[in-house]
Design a protein around this motif. Sequence first.
Motif, PDB file in Angstrom:
ATOM      1  N   LYS A   1      -2.245  -7.112   0.590  1.00 47.73           N
ATOM      2  CA  LYS A   1      -1.456  -6.028   0.007  1.00 47.73           C
ATOM      3  C   LYS A   1      -2.364  -5.072  -0.755  1.00 47.73           C
ATOM      4  O   LYS A   1      -3.148  -5.477  -1.610  1.00 47.73           O
ATOM      5  CB  LYS A   1      -0.399  -6.589  -0.940  1.00 47.73           C
ATOM      6  CG  LYS A   1       0.518  -5.513  -1.520  1.00 47.73           C
ATOM      7  CD  LYS A   1       1.585  -6.116  -2.409  1.00 47.73           C
ATOM      8  CE  LYS A   1       2.477  -5.025  -2.998  1.00 47.73           C
ATOM      9  NZ  LYS A   1       3.532  -5.584  -3.880  1.00 47.73           N
TER      10      LYS A   1
ATOM     11  N   ARG B   1      -0.185   4.601   1.696  1.00 45.41           N
ATOM     12  CA  ARG B   1      -0.251   3.187   1.294  1.00 45.41           C
ATOM     13  C   ARG B   1       0.706   2.343   2.125  1.00 45.41           C
ATOM     14  O   ARG B   1       0.358   1.223   2.551  1.00 45.41           O
ATOM     15  CB  ARG B   1       0.083   3.060  -0.189  1.00 45.41           C
ATOM     16  CG  ARG B   1       0.182   1.626  -0.678  1.00 45.41           C
ATOM     17  CD  ARG B   1       0.558   1.552  -2.142  1.00 45.41           C
ATOM     18  NE  ARG B   1       0.733   0.177  -2.571  1.00 45.41           N
ATOM     19  CZ  ARG B   1       1.877  -0.331  -3.010  1.00 45.41           C
ATOM     20  NH1 ARG B   1       2.956   0.426  -3.104  1.00 45.41           N
ATOM     21  NH2 ARG B   1       1.953  -1.600  -3.365  1.00 45.41           N
TER      22      ARG B   1
ATOM     23  N   SER C   1      -8.810  -2.981   2.897  1.00 49.40           N
ATOM     24  CA  SER C   1      -8.417  -4.392   2.815  1.00 49.40           C
ATOM     25  C   SER C   1      -9.449  -5.204   2.035  1.00 49.40           C
ATOM     26  O   SER C   1      -9.103  -6.039   1.191  1.00 49.40           O
ATOM     27  CB  SER C   1      -8.242  -4.975   4.226  1.00 49.40           C
ATOM     28  OG  SER C   1      -7.157  -4.377   4.880  1.00 49.40           O
TER      29      SER C   1
ATOM     30  N   ASN D   1      -0.398  -0.861   4.422  1.00 50.75           N
ATOM     31  CA  ASN D   1       0.124  -2.209   4.213  1.00 50.75           C
ATOM     32  C   ASN D   1       0.815  -2.779   5.451  1.00 50.75           C
ATOM     33  O   ASN D   1       0.937  -4.000   5.593  1.00 50.75           O
ATOM     34  CB  ASN D   1       1.088  -2.221   3.024  1.00 50.75           C
ATOM     35  CG  ASN D   1       0.350  -2.300   1.697  1.00 50.75           C
ATOM     36  OD1 ASN D   1      -0.707  -2.924   1.606  1.00 50.75           O
ATOM     37  ND2 ASN D   1       0.893  -1.664   0.670  1.00 50.75           N
TER      38      ASN D   1
END
Length: 445
Positions: free
Chosen positions: A273, A263, A335, A267
């Motif tokens: 986010k 993760r 995303s 990011n």
Amino acid sequence: MATVVLMPAVVADAEDAVLTSWLVTEGDQVTKGQELAEIETDKANVEVEAETVGTVGRLIGSAGDRIAVGAPIAVLLKDGEDASAIDAALGVQSAPEADEPAAPLDAADAPATQPVSGTPPEAAQTSAHKPGERIFASPLARRIAAEHGLDIAQIPGRGPRGRVIRADVEAAIAAGKAEPEAESAATSAAAEPAAEPAAASAAPRRAEQVSSEPVPDAGGAYEDIPLTGMRRAIARRLSESKATIPHWYVTVDARLDALLTYRKQLNEASPVKISVNDLLVKAIASTLQAIPAANACWNGDSIRRYNTVDISVAVSTPAGLVTPVVRGVEKLGMSALAETTKDLIERARDGKLKQKEIEGGSFSISNLGMYGVRDFCAIINPPQSAILAVGAAEQRAVVTDGEAGVATVMSLTLSSDHRVIDGALAAEFMQALKARLENPVLLAL
């Protein structure tokens, strides 16, 4: 011809919805897709959109009215049409054929041109059914009657053309319960002497409380909060779920250290986010693709298996729990998935979801990890067959190859419909899900 806008049926078996507010006024020009009104349904506050271009000729109903599903709420005029087209359109809408009810009213249980709130039961016209006559009744009325062993043909209907609606069935049930009580009361009155006045005056109060929930002691201070339509629906649907669906529970613990590292890397490159919940949704979609037998629901005389993965995300709002659906998760990049989910959650909390955004879904996820909850069992959201309950990610002592250590661990509990997902399939699903969370490179395959 003028277009009649009908109260939509957002939820299966819904009979009405509350008109919360109008977003247009009579005389306004509207475009296709423009929001006309906000309504409160069993699941959420949603907006009714215009399906055509036109001018608002008439708004039917006021804010706060409870209006039957399928009943007109507005009329849109085309260019060149005047007020005479409104009555003509409504006349066509409310005039059924000789031997069939009007098609738009197939899901409605109230006269087409009347809000439910404007038709008191005592004023409604009921109609008895003649021998051999075709019986018109709503699906919900038929189901309730069958559950209580009632013959739908023996129940007078107050709907259009004598259609039997839920209120008629409930009245018949209440009447059936009242007759034995009345006979018992008459027998008791004949056998016992007259009660003291104080006791007699207390009897009506006890009768009012027969079917109520236990009330607090008279000496304690309390407040009765009226139920909203959504809260009533939540209570009804979840009670039916626990009563009719054989829930089966499987729990696993997954180590998330690799997922958290993954993760962080995502990011660093993603414009949006990405949350742990987003990764969980993606992992569920990947698992359902690998085990398609779990991407299914009970369909009465068959099991319906889905070809796409549409996941409902439980969102807590002041009005109650709402479950917007993220569609085609298997086709979304991380995303895009994060952006879609964030938008749905924000609009769910603001009561701005559209009807299509809360319909469907083959699987649900409910995450209480942010509240520090370690594990829990969630109730299946019918007609779906499974929901994943997600606990908090926390550091725990673990043993790897005989050596003690510390890892970030999350408890996950699957509630599944045992008619569709039996124990072995549930265990296989959870094993595959755990593998993807502990080795997130599998999400890219």
